[in-house]
Design an enzyme around this catalytic site. Structure first.
Site, PDB file in Angstrom:
ATOM      1  N   CYS A 154     -20.445  -9.848   4.863  1.00 28.36           N
ATOM      2  CA  CYS A 154     -20.024 -10.551   3.840  1.00 28.36           C
ATOM      3  C   CYS A 154     -20.219 -12.025   4.143  1.00 28.36           C
ATOM      4  O   CYS A 154     -19.773 -12.668   5.095  1.00 28.36           O
ATOM      5  CB  CYS A 154     -18.763 -10.303   3.280  1.00 28.36           C
ATOM      6  N   ASP A 161       0.796  -1.240   0.038  1.00 25.56           N
ATOM      7  CA  ASP A 161       0.008   0.066  -0.056  1.00 25.56           C
ATOM      8  C   ASP A 161       0.816   1.364  -0.145  1.00 25.56           C
ATOM      9  O   ASP A 161       0.528   2.277   0.460  1.00 25.56           O
ATOM     10  CB  ASP A 161      -0.850  -0.081   1.093  1.00 25.56           C
TER      11      ASP A 161
END
Length: 373
Positions: free
Chosen positions: A246, A132
């Protein structure tokens, strides 16, 4: 798969990575189109670096033309308890799961560098390691490497890890056989869309970052729009709702990495304690965690919104102590929280005590509307 790829996979297991995949330094045209559409609509807000580095994000090969392959690894950080339960603890600050422990950038990158160095010694190749930290669209890249797919909330999902995992990449001049890209397994499910408190997921696979609580509480530098403050609830850093609901999380295993177990002081800290942090105390408390990157002022801004949403009048002294804070963004949210908790008589008394603040351009609008909530 040749013996070369098999050996690299074994090495990834040795270093504690959850999954690994290989791909060429390129992303799918659909991912490029989504990125371009968001950039054209000024959809990145304060994240100006997303646009300034657009060319490299759209084409990973432009980041390093010599690269022939990308090795994508994951590390899971599955929470022990359902993060949605934390939303009911209104007197406590809810920190996103990934920020409750040591900064994953440091943990993952340290191991990834060791693995990359072994590749250099063994194959004589060149490498670049990213966690990242580079202008690449790593989620589309990871999907091409077969480690997961971008769900309808735009985050990566895995059949083995659910939603709770970090990504890291090794760009290398080594030629590796690409893995098969992962297919989309969301089906007709849209739980992540339905749960979003601010309707930031405007359509399947379309996220409006400027409505997203994670963006608002972490990246946004200014005052959080009033329309979204109530929806923030007790979230003081980030939001996990779309990840937590989820269905693929039922397959997620506990994290193997000890560093990804939450620190006790970051697991639902009291809002009163967080509101009392000055800059030095903030830095000390969140040293080595992702929370520190927001800075004290923006973090306390978030804390005051959570206090206002708590409905707990016992937190009024914490609010009052911040009405004269040096940071305008803190003063403004202190006034907003005051308007949420104080009764008419108390509000009048505070107005008289801080009458000079009504001419403060940073907070005058908040004072004007304080009695209407």
């Amino acid at each position: 798969m040749t013996s070369k790829e098999a050996a690299i996979r074994q090495r990834a297991v040795h270093y504690g990575f959850s999954t690994i995949g290989f791909t060429a330094p390129a992303i799918a045209p659909t991912a490029q189109m989504r990125f371009d559409a968001l950039a054209a609509a000024d959809g990145f807000g304060d994240m100006s670096w997303m646009v300034s580095t657009a060319d490299r994000r759209r084409d990973p090969a432009a980041l390093w033309p010599a690269a022939r392959s990308v090795i994508v690894v994951t590390q899971n950080y599955t929470p022990e308890h359902d993060p949605m339960l934390a939303l009911t603890a209104k007197q406590h600050g809810n920190v996103s799961v990934y920020a409750r422990f040591k900064d994953y950038h440091n943990v993952l990158k340290k191991r990834l560098k060791k693995m990359a160095q072994e590749l250099v010694c063994e194959h004589g190749c060149e490498v670049k390691v990213f966690v990242d930290t580079a202008p690449i669209l790593e989620k589309p890249l990871a999907q091409r490497a077969g480690v997961g797919w971008q769900g309808k909330h735009s985050n990566l999902v895995s059949r083995d890890l659910g939603s709770w995992f970090f990504l890291g990449e090794i760009f290398t001049t080594l030629q590796l056989q690409p893995d098969t890209p992962e297919e989309d397994h969301c089906g007709s499910c849209q739980k992540c869309i339905d749960i979003c408190p601010t309707a930031a997921i405007t359509a399947p696979y379309q996220l409006d970052p400027l409505r997203c609580i994670a963006y608002l509480t972490i990246e946004h530098k200014g005052h959080i729009p009033r329309d979204f403050r109530g929806a923030i609830g007790n979230r003081v850093f980030g939001c996990d709702d779309c990840l937590a609901v989820c269905p693929w999380n039922k397959f997620a295993a506990p994290p193997m990495e000890p560093a990804y177990h939450p620190r006790a002081e970051h697991d639902l800290p009291a809002l009163a304690d967080l509101a009392a942090l000055d800059d030095a105390a903030f830095r000390a408390r969140f040293q080595g965690t992702p929370v520190r990157r927001t800075g004290r002022d923006r973090f306390v801004r978030n804390v005051l919104i959570a206090i206002g949403n708590s409905g707990d009048r016992r937190l009024l002294p914490s609010v009052a102590a911040l009405l004269g804070d040096p940071a305008a963004i803190v003063r403004a949210m202190a006034v907003w929280a005051l308007g949420c908790l104080a009764d008419a008589a108390e509000l009048t008394a505070f107005r008289q005590q801080f009458a000079h603040m009504e001419e403060d351009p940073e907070v005058c609008d908040e004072w004007r509307d304080a009695g209407s909530r």
